[in-house]
Motif scaffolding. Structure first.
Motif, PDB file in Angstrom:
ATOM      1  N   ARG A  51      28.351 -21.418  78.712  1.00 43.17           N
ATOM      2  CA  ARG A  51      27.010 -21.789  78.257  1.00 43.17           C
ATOM      3  C   ARG A  51      26.906 -23.292  78.050  1.00 43.17           C
ATOM      4  O   ARG A  51      25.886 -23.914  78.380  1.00 43.17           O
ATOM      5  CB  ARG A  51      26.672 -21.035  76.974  1.00 43.17           C
ATOM      6  CG  ARG A  51      26.491 -19.537  77.154  1.00 43.17           C
ATOM      7  CD  ARG A  51      25.946 -18.895  75.887  1.00 43.17           C
ATOM      8  NE  ARG A  51      25.814 -17.456  76.050  1.00 43.17           N
ATOM      9  CZ  ARG A  51      26.724 -16.574  75.632  1.00 43.17           C
ATOM     10  NH1 ARG A  51      27.837 -17.000  75.035  1.00 43.17           N
ATOM     11  NH2 ARG A  51      26.536 -15.279  75.821  1.00 43.17           N
ATOM     12  N   GLY A  65      18.457 -22.460  81.286  1.00 42.69           N
ATOM     13  CA  GLY A  65      17.300 -21.574  81.313  1.00 42.69           C
ATOM     14  C   GLY A  65      16.895 -21.097  82.685  1.00 42.69           C
ATOM     15  O   GLY A  65      15.873 -20.415  82.832  1.00 42.69           O
ATOM     16  N   THR A 106      18.630 -17.083  83.085  1.00 41.74           N
ATOM     17  CA  THR A 106      19.073 -16.618  81.766  1.00 41.74           C
ATOM     18  C   THR A 106      19.542 -15.174  81.785  1.00 41.74           C
ATOM     19  O   THR A 106      20.628 -14.846  81.283  1.00 41.74           O
ATOM     20  CB  THR A 106      17.942 -16.787  80.738  1.00 41.74           C
ATOM     21  OG1 THR A 106      17.534 -18.153  80.713  1.00 41.74           O
ATOM     22  CG2 THR A 106      18.419 -16.367  79.356  1.00 41.74           C
TER      23      THR A 106
END
Length: 245
Positions: free
Chosen positions: A135, A145, A148
């Protein structure tokens, strides 16, 4: 410059249509790109493989390039890879970069797919990368994003993917980036502990997208390894790379 015949192909898999390119002739190598990429990233790799006597097949993954659909779950990508494998002459060596490699592992959980495979190459990816590090890497590169749902599905599948990779009865090559990689040493050690047929090499000058940063060196390393496992022949010694076995 040597030129090789390329053919555009189409694969209909129910809800999606995948577009691909075949280059060269010989034993088949299936090239699976990373998330956010498209099959054209493999063009220089395919050219080297063709000169070495291999036939490469590169598809746009669903939701990428000219293929339809959406890439929201690893299972959907894996089912597509299984369809690709079934559509090509066996034995096939699967070469997957990043999520392409994870989709390959998930597809190989099906014994019928694994039976058609002669080997697996993972390009700067392992089954169960540490989620926090992944991440952080995605956030640093502005990708947090973008996919996701797919990212969270992949990160939640690490244990199952490692179990699948550990049970694979085929040679496995991990090609690590030399810089800017989301992989940690512990991630690679877990895979090597799970499956003793894993070989690890490094491309020092490449970042995570090895096919983009160092395509010729990647192709040379892969073709040399293919020769070593008996999947075709290589006519000359291959320079570069560091064997970490």
């Amino acid at each position: 410059m040597t030129r090789f015949v390329t053919t555009e192909i189409r694969l209909d898999l129910g809800e999606v249509t995948l577009r691909g390119t075949v280059t060269g002739a010989g034993p088949t190598v299936l090239l699976l790109h990373a998330g956010g990429e498209r099959r054209e990233v493999w063009v220089p790799v395919a050219a080297v493989l063709a000169r070495r006597g291999f036939r490469s097949v590169a598809f746009d993954l669903r939701g990428h390039g000219d293929s339809s659909g959406q890439a929201t779950t690893l299972r959907a990508l894996a089912d597509d890879v299984a369809g690709m494998v079934r559509s090509q002459p066996a034995p096939i060596v699967l070469v997957g970069a990043s999520v392409g490699g994870l989709a390959a592992i998930a597809a190989l959980a099906d014994p019928a797919v694994a039976k058609r495979a002669g080997g697996l190459v993972l390009v700067d990816v392992v089954p169960d990368i540490e989620p926090a590090r992944a991440r952080s890497w995605l956030d640093f590169h502005g990708l947090a994003g973008r996919y996701t749902r797919l990212v969270e599905d992949v990160l939640g599948s690490g244990s199952a993917l490692l179990a699948t990779a550990g049970a694979l009865d085929m040679p496995i090559l991990v090609v690590r980036a030399g810089q800017g990689s989301p992989l940690g040493e512990a991630d690679v050690r877990r895979l090597r502990a799970a499956n003793r047929r894993v070989t690890v090499v490094r491309v020092p000058a490449a970042g995570h997208l090895v096919a983009r940063d160092a395509p010729e060196e990647l192709a040379n390393l892969v073709s040399e390894w293919l020769c070593g496992i008996g999947h075709g022949t290589v006519s000359a010694p291959v320079p570069g790379g560091q064997d970490l076995r």
